[in-house]
Design a protein around this motif. Structure first.
Motif, PDB file in Angstrom:
ATOM      1  N   LEU A 123       0.845  -1.187   0.000  1.00  0.00           N
ATOM      2  CA  LEU A 123       0.000   0.000   0.000  1.00  0.00           C
ATOM      3  C   LEU A 123       0.880   1.237   0.000  1.00  0.00           C
ATOM      4  O   LEU A 123       1.664   1.447   0.926  1.00  0.00           O
ATOM      5  N   GLN A 124       0.750   2.027  -1.022  1.00  0.00           N
ATOM      6  CA  GLN A 124       1.536   3.249  -1.139  1.00  0.00           C
ATOM      7  C   GLN A 124       0.832   4.396  -0.413  1.00  0.00           C
ATOM      8  O   GLN A 124      -0.318   4.708  -0.717  1.00  0.00           O
ATOM      9  N   ARG A 125       1.517   5.000   0.527  1.00  0.00           N
ATOM     10  CA  ARG A 125       0.959   6.124   1.251  1.00  0.00           C
ATOM     11  C   ARG A 125       0.950   7.382   0.383  1.00  0.00           C
ATOM     12  O   ARG A 125       1.624   7.453  -0.638  1.00  0.00           O
ATOM     13  N   TYR A 126       0.196   8.344   0.825  1.00  0.00           N
ATOM     14  CA  TYR A 126       0.165   9.612   0.094  1.00  0.00           C
ATOM     15  C   TYR A 126       1.522  10.292   0.143  1.00  0.00           C
ATOM     16  O   TYR A 126       2.154  10.389   1.200  1.00  0.00           O
ATOM     17  N   THR A 127       1.989  10.750  -1.010  1.00  0.00           N
ATOM     18  CA  THR A 127       3.163  11.614  -1.081  1.00  0.00           C
ATOM     19  C   THR A 127       2.866  12.743  -2.051  1.00  0.00           C
ATOM     20  O   THR A 127       2.271  12.524  -3.109  1.00  0.00           O
ATOM     21  N   GLN A 128       3.274  13.940  -1.708  1.00  0.00           N
ATOM     22  CA  GLN A 128       3.006  15.090  -2.568  1.00  0.00           C
ATOM     23  C   GLN A 128       3.720  14.969  -3.907  1.00  0.00           C
ATOM     24  O   GLN A 128       3.229  15.458  -4.933  1.00  0.00           O
ATOM     25  N   PHE A 129       4.871  14.303  -3.917  1.00  0.00           N
ATOM     26  CA  PHE A 129       5.614  14.159  -5.167  1.00  0.00           C
ATOM     27  C   PHE A 129       4.774  13.454  -6.223  1.00  0.00           C
ATOM     28  O   PHE A 129       4.896  13.739  -7.426  1.00  0.00           O
ATOM     29  N   LEU A 130       3.914  12.512  -5.791  1.00  0.00           N
ATOM     30  CA  LEU A 130       3.065  11.766  -6.719  1.00  0.00           C
ATOM     31  C   LEU A 130       1.667  12.365  -6.812  1.00  0.00           C
ATOM     32  O   LEU A 130       0.721  11.691  -7.233  1.00  0.00           O
ATOM     33  N   ASP A 131       1.540  13.628  -6.442  1.00  0.00           N
ATOM     34  CA  ASP A 131       0.266  14.321  -6.542  1.00  0.00           C
ATOM     35  C   ASP A 131       0.485  15.695  -7.172  1.00  0.00           C
ATOM     36  O   ASP A 131       0.288  16.729  -6.543  1.00  0.00           O
ATOM     37  N   PRO A 132       0.922  15.711  -8.434  1.00  0.00           N
ATOM     38  CA  PRO A 132       1.210  16.998  -9.078  1.00  0.00           C
ATOM     39  C   PRO A 132      -0.038  17.848  -9.228  1.00  0.00           C
ATOM     40  O   PRO A 132      -1.153  17.343  -9.310  1.00  0.00           O
ATOM     41  N   ILE A 133       0.169  19.142  -9.250  1.00  0.00           N
ATOM     42  CA  ILE A 133      -0.943  20.065  -9.452  1.00  0.00           C
ATOM     43  C   ILE A 133      -1.520  19.871 -10.850  1.00  0.00           C
ATOM     44  O   ILE A 133      -0.797  19.790 -11.832  1.00  0.00           O
ATOM     45  N   ILE A 134      -2.833  19.752 -10.917  1.00  0.00           N
ATOM     46  CA  ILE A 134      -3.501  19.575 -12.197  1.00  0.00           C
ATOM     47  C   ILE A 134      -3.694  20.937 -12.863  1.00  0.00           C
ATOM     48  O   ILE A 134      -4.161  21.894 -12.248  1.00  0.00           O
ATOM     49  N   ASP A 135      -3.339  21.027 -14.126  1.00  0.00           N
ATOM     50  CA  ASP A 135      -3.516  22.251 -14.889  1.00  0.00           C
ATOM     51  C   ASP A 135      -4.828  22.178 -15.671  1.00  0.00           C
ATOM     52  O   ASP A 135      -5.086  21.216 -16.371  1.00  0.00           O
ATOM     53  N   GLY A 136      -5.623  23.206 -15.541  1.00  0.00           N
ATOM     54  CA  GLY A 136      -6.857  23.293 -16.302  1.00  0.00           C
ATOM     55  C   GLY A 136      -7.133  24.743 -16.648  1.00  0.00           C
ATOM     56  O   GLY A 136      -6.426  25.645 -16.215  1.00  0.00           O
ATOM     57  N   LEU A 137      -8.153  24.969 -17.408  1.00  0.00           N
ATOM     58  CA  LEU A 137      -8.460  26.337 -17.826  1.00  0.00           C
ATOM     59  C   LEU A 137      -8.798  27.222 -16.634  1.00  0.00           C
ATOM     60  O   LEU A 137      -8.446  28.394 -16.601  1.00  0.00           O
ATOM     61  N   LYS A 138      -9.485  26.673 -15.646  1.00  0.00           N
ATOM     62  CA  LYS A 138      -9.914  27.484 -14.512  1.00  0.00           C
ATOM     63  C   LYS A 138      -9.561  26.834 -13.180  1.00  0.00           C
ATOM     64  O   LYS A 138     -10.173  27.117 -12.160  1.00  0.00           O
ATOM     65  N   GLN A 139      -8.600  25.954 -13.193  1.00  0.00           N
ATOM     66  CA  GLN A 139      -8.272  25.290 -11.947  1.00  0.00           C
ATOM     67  C   GLN A 139      -6.784  24.981 -11.867  1.00  0.00           C
ATOM     68  O   GLN A 139      -6.106  24.880 -12.853  1.00  0.00           O
ATOM     69  N   SER A 140      -6.327  24.879 -10.661  1.00  0.00           N
ATOM     70  CA  SER A 140      -4.953  24.465 -10.419  1.00  0.00           C
ATOM     71  C   SER A 140      -4.948  23.825  -9.038  1.00  0.00           C
ATOM     72  O   SER A 140      -4.895  24.512  -8.022  1.00  0.00           O
ATOM     73  N   LYS A 141      -5.039  22.515  -9.010  1.00  0.00           N
ATOM     74  CA  LYS A 141      -5.206  21.835  -7.730  1.00  0.00           C
ATOM     75  C   LYS A 141      -4.603  20.436  -7.778  1.00  0.00           C
ATOM     76  O   LYS A 141      -4.313  19.897  -8.846  1.00  0.00           O
ATOM     77  N   ARG A 142      -4.450  19.870  -6.603  1.00  0.00           N
ATOM     78  CA  ARG A 142      -4.005  18.482  -6.511  1.00  0.00           C
ATOM     79  C   ARG A 142      -5.222  17.566  -6.579  1.00  0.00           C
ATOM     80  O   ARG A 142      -6.352  17.978  -6.348  1.00  0.00           O
ATOM     81  N   ARG A 143      -4.974  16.309  -6.888  1.00  0.00           N
ATOM     82  CA  ARG A 143      -6.057  15.371  -7.197  1.00  0.00           C
ATOM     83  C   ARG A 143      -6.269  14.328  -6.115  1.00  0.00           C
ATOM     84  O   ARG A 143      -7.337  13.752  -5.997  1.00  0.00           O
ATOM     85  N   ALA A 144      -5.257  14.053  -5.319  1.00  0.00           N
ATOM     86  CA  ALA A 144      -5.300  12.921  -4.407  1.00  0.00           C
ATOM     87  C   ALA A 144      -6.327  13.098  -3.295  1.00  0.00           C
ATOM     88  O   ALA A 144      -6.690  14.219  -2.919  1.00  0.00           O
ATOM     89  N   ILE A 145      -6.770  11.957  -2.760  1.00  0.00           N
ATOM     90  CA  ILE A 145      -7.607  11.909  -1.571  1.00  0.00           C
ATOM     91  C   ILE A 145      -6.710  11.369  -0.456  1.00  0.00           C
ATOM     92  O   ILE A 145      -6.563  10.158  -0.263  1.00  0.00           O
ATOM     93  N   ASP A 146      -6.066  12.286   0.244  1.00  0.00           N
ATOM     94  CA  ASP A 146      -5.074  11.913   1.256  1.00  0.00           C
ATOM     95  C   ASP A 146      -5.776  11.280   2.453  1.00  0.00           C
ATOM     96  O   ASP A 146      -6.633  11.900   3.082  1.00  0.00           O
ATOM     97  N   HIS A 147      -5.416  10.029   2.747  1.00  0.00           N
ATOM     98  CA  HIS A 147      -5.956   9.362   3.934  1.00  0.00           C
ATOM     99  C   HIS A 147      -4.991   8.274   4.370  1.00  0.00           C
ATOM    100  O   HIS A 147      -4.048   7.927   3.650  1.00  0.00           O
ATOM    101  N   ASP A 148      -5.187   7.761   5.561  1.00  0.00           N
ATOM    102  CA  ASP A 148      -4.298   6.759   6.158  1.00  0.00           C
ATOM    103  C   ASP A 148      -4.576   5.404   5.527  1.00  0.00           C
ATOM    104  O   ASP A 148      -5.492   4.683   5.948  1.00  0.00           O
ATOM    105  N   VAL A 149      -3.785   5.037   4.520  1.00  0.00           N
ATOM    106  CA  VAL A 149      -4.078   3.809   3.779  1.00  0.00           C
ATOM    107  C   VAL A 149      -3.795   2.555   4.606  1.00  0.00           C
ATOM    108  O   VAL A 149      -4.491   1.541   4.464  1.00  0.00           O
ATOM    109  N   ILE A 150      -2.795   2.602   5.470  1.00  0.00           N
ATOM    110  CA  ILE A 150      -2.511   1.425   6.301  1.00  0.00           C
ATOM    111  C   ILE A 150      -3.636   1.224   7.313  1.00  0.00           C
ATOM    112  O   ILE A 150      -4.138   0.114   7.503  1.00  0.00           O
TER     113      ILE A 150
END
Length: 389
Positions: A269-296
């Motif tokens: 189980l891979q835990r959340y890391t910001q490195f693997l959650d790049p900011i999404i580029d869109g016409l009107k948005q700039s955000k991360r996509r992940a749902i950060d939670h305690d996977v273990i």
């Protein structure tokens, strides 16, 4: 004076399925984009793996492509990733595995299909993202938006995974890891944002789970389930992946419970890391996509017949504590193995693990294309003065 950290929990032998590991300091798959001039493993890769096998308990190969992805590799973000669909590639991996085994470690092949950069469960492109916290223009920066072709018959892809598993056995690996994480094909079938199918491969959680389970059953026919693992990233993020938390929990509770019934060598189980959650580029948005939670905490209790492992920015101290508390039995590292080829020796001997990664050469040295060029940021990281394990 600070108390001395007890790293001994990481240096007990570990049985994962049919394979015995000498320690629990494990090397995760690390795509390095060094299979030059083609996608056939080369002698420089032999050196890279041999360096790290001197102390690692288990080496999981970089992602190995199970087939040619698109008409040319120009359509992929990984033009120099190695494959395992032809004899030259099998021979190349055999040289690497011989080196790993001579150094006393074990090896699993991470078998991998990119998915929707070429074709996916639905014709939905992944939105591009940037690693905005990186200065300059380091190697891989932006995903290219490519409209994928919807897969007509997913069993054709399952057959490719099975053939890759057969080839991995011929290449001398000790087992295979199915890449079910980071927005690639298995993950895409699981996620309701990338899988909009209304047939038996999509819609319900059971249907979305079908592809991953079919792949695991197919490769288990080749290896036996006790030499098969799977990597999962329920927190999502990478490659434009991520469902709402409630749906994520429901999906992965079902899928992991079904996977565990197979009695695999391991589930990581891979835990959340910001490195693997790049900011999404869109016409009107700039955000991360992940749902950060305690996977273990959320899914670890489901793993009963398989071995539970984890990765995701563990410090050595945190890893030792997590193993000693029985939350997982072993820990994978990725980036620490890049810049510390003797990572396990360093941890056992209390040496520093603070050598920085050169992010500009992480995914290949864009300044040159010769093998000597590719050594930079690959096989030239320093070793510490440590006794042998």
């Amino acid at each position: 004076m600070a108390a001395k950290i007890d790293f001994s929990p990481l240096f007990q032998p570990l049985q994962i399925g049919a394979v015995t590991l000498r320690n629990r300091v494990l090397m995760s798959a690390l795509t390095r984009n060094r299979a030059l001039p083609t996608n056939v493993p080369n002698d420089l890769m032999v050196e890279y793996y041999r360096q790290r096998a001197e102390s690692a308990g288990l080496i999981v190969s970089e992602g190995i492509l199970i087939c040619q992805q698109g008409a040319t590799f120009a359509r992929t973000e990984w033009p120099h990733a190695p494959g395992i669909w032809n004899q030259d590639q099998i021979v190349g991996w055999k040289k690497i595995n011989d080196a790993i085994h001579e150094a006393g470690s074990q090896s699993f092949a991470q078998i991998w299909h990119l998915g929707r950069p070429v074709y996916g469960p639905s014709a939905i492109a992944a939105r591009g993202g940037k690693f905005r916290f990186l200065p300059g223009t380091p190697g891989y920066v932006t995903l290219i938006l490519v409209q994928p072709t919807e897969i007509d018959d997913p069993m054709k892809l399952v057959a490719l995974y099975k053939q890759a598993a057969i080839n991995a056995k011929e290449a001398g690996f000790d087992g295979v890891e199915v890449h079910g994480a980071n927005g690639y094909l298995v993950h895409e079938f699981l996620d309701s944002g990338s899988n909009l199918r209304m047939d038996s491969w999509g819609g319900s959680i059971e249907n979305r789970s079908r592809f991953g389970l079919e792949v695991l059953n197919a490769v288990s026919e080749v290896w036996g389930p006790d030499r098969v693992g799977i990597k999962l990233s329920p927190a999502g993020g990478y490659n434009d992946m991520g469902m709402p938390l409630e749906e994520t929990l429901e999906t992965y509770n079902y899928f992991i419970a079904q996977v565990d019934k197979l009695g695999l060598a391991y589930i990581v189980l891979q835990r959340y890391t910001q490195f693997l959650d790049p900011i999404i580029d869109g016409l009107k948005q700039s955000k991360r996509r992940a749902i950060d939670h305690d996977v273990i905490g959320a899914y670890g209790h489901l793993v009963k017949k398989s071995t539970l492992l984890s990765n995701g920015s563990f410090t050595p101290e945190e890893a030792a504590q997590t193993v000693s508390e029985g939350k997982v039995v072993g820990v994978f590292w990725g980036q620490l193995w890049v810049s510390h080829p003797d990572l396990a020796k360093r941890i056992q001997n209390g040496k520093a693990t603070d050598t920085p990664i050169d992010l500009h050469t992480l995914y290949g040295n864009t300044a040159g294309t010769t093998l000597d060029d590719q050594r930079v940021g690959y096989t030239d990281y320093p070793f510490a003065e440590c006794p042998s394990l």
